[in-house]
Design a protein around this motif. Structure first.
Motif, PDB file in Angstrom:
ATOM      1  N   ILE A 139       0.921  -1.438  -0.298  1.00  0.00           N
ATOM      2  CA  ILE A 139       0.133   0.267  -0.385  1.00  0.00           C
ATOM      3  C   ILE A 139       0.983   1.231   0.136  1.00  0.00           C
ATOM      4  N   VAL A 140       1.748   1.074   0.940  1.00  0.00           N
ATOM      5  CA  VAL A 140       2.209   2.336   0.827  1.00  0.00           C
ATOM      6  C   VAL A 140       3.906   2.743  -0.122  1.00  0.00           C
ATOM      7  N   ARG A 141       4.200   1.379  -0.757  1.00  0.00           N
ATOM      8  CA  ARG A 141       5.466   1.297  -2.263  1.00  0.00           C
ATOM      9  C   ARG A 141       3.919   2.024  -3.195  1.00  0.00           C
ATOM     10  N   GLN A 142       2.663   1.528  -2.969  1.00  0.00           N
ATOM     11  CA  GLN A 142       1.989   2.188  -4.848  1.00  0.00           C
ATOM     12  C   GLN A 142       1.645   3.849  -3.801  1.00  0.00           C
ATOM     13  N   ARG A 143       1.438   4.327  -3.331  1.00  0.00           N
ATOM     14  CA  ARG A 143       1.462   5.456  -3.078  1.00  0.00           C
ATOM     15  C   ARG A 143       2.562   5.763  -2.952  1.00  0.00           C
TER      16      ARG A 143
END
Length: 229
Positions: free
Chosen positions: A11-15
Motif C-alpha cells: 500500500i505504501v509503495r503504491q502511494r
C-alpha cells in the motif's frame, strides 16, 4: 521483525510511487545510555530508525539521513537544525535547508498516516491552502511555533498535526512540530497537557484544544502574535 507487513508495504509503495519530487527525511536518534538531569531517555529511537529505513526502501524518491546526538557531528547538526531531543524527524524537499516541519517522537499509530500525507504533500500534492491563508502566514511579523501534542492511539490528532505541517510547508515563518506526549512527559507537564490533540502556540501564548478547523488555528496565531483580524 519488520514494522510494516507485506500488505502495508505494498500500500505504501503504491502511494509513494506517484511522488514527483525527492523528499528528504532527517532523523536524529540518541544511542547514549547515559541518564542526565533533564534528559529523557530515547524510548523509540531504534523503532523510529527502523520505520524510516523500511519506508525509504519502498521509494527511490524518499531519502533518509540519520544523525546520532551522542556524537559530536550529531550535536553540531542538532544545534544547526534546532533539535532538542530524540527521536526528532525533519521532513523537507531534498536540496532545501528548511527545518520547520518535524516530528518529536515516533510517528506511529494514527500518526503514521500524518507521516505519509506529509511525504505526499512535499513530494507531490502541496499544502492546498487558500491563497489568503498563505499570504497571512508568509507575512507574519515573527516566527510562530505550533507544537501539537498527540498520542499514537488518538484518531483526531492527525488532523491537528496536518494543519500545523501544512502551515509550516506554506511558510518558513511557521515551525510545526508533532510532539508525542507520552515520550516527552516533562514537556507535556510544562504545558499541562491533559488531553490530545492540544496545540501550544508560541510556547503558551495561545492554544488550540482538539481537532479544530483551520480557522481556529489562524485565530490562535493572531492571538499569539498580536495581529488583529
Amino acid at each position: 521483525m519488520a514494522l510494516l507487513g507485506p500488505k502495508e508495504q505494498e500500500i505504501v509503495r503504491q502511494r509513494l510511487s506517484t511522488l514527483e519530487k525527492d523528499v528528504e527525511a532527517v532523523l536524529f536518534t540518541d544511542s547514549s545510555t547515559l541518564i542526565a538531569p533533564g534528559k529523557e531517555p530515547c524510548l523509540y529511537c531504534k523503532e523510529t530508525k527502523q520505520l524510516m529505513e523500511e519506508l525509504t526502501a519502498l521509494s527511490d524518491k524518499l531519502h533518509l539521513v540519520v544523525y546520532d546526538l551522542s556524537t559530536p557531528e550529531g550535536q553540531r547538526q542538532a544545534q544547526a537544525m534546532r533539535v532538542e531531543a530524540a527521536p526528532t524527524l525533519i521532513l523537507r524537499e531534498k536540496g532545501l535547508d528548511r527545518v520547520n516541519l518535524r516530528y518529536r517522537g515516533i510517528p506511529a499509530g494514527y500518526e503514521f498516516a500524518s507521516l505519509l500525507e506529509d511525504i505526499e504533500m512535499i513530494g507531490r500534492d502541496g499544502h492546498g491552502l487558500p491563497e489568503e491563508t498563505v499570504e497571512f502566514l508568509q507575512g507574519l511579523p515573527e516566527e510562530v511555533v505550533l507544537q501539537v501534542f498527540v498520542t499514537p492511539t488518538c484518531p483526531y490528532c492527525p488532523q491537528a498535526v496536518r494543519t500545523a505541517h501544512r502551515f509550516a510547508y506554506a511558510s518558513d515563518k511557521v515551525f510545526g512540530e508533532m510532539v508525542e506526549a507520552n515520550e516527552f512527559p516533562a514537556l507535556s507537564e510544562k504545558y499541562h497537557i491533559h488531553g490530545v490533540p492540544d496545540t501550544i502556540v508560541n510556547h503558551g501564548k495561545a492554544r488550540v484544544l482538539g481537532a479544530q478547523p483551520v480557522a481556529a488555528f489562524l485565530q490562535a496565531i493572531r492571538e499569539a502574535v498580536g495581529v488583529r483580524v
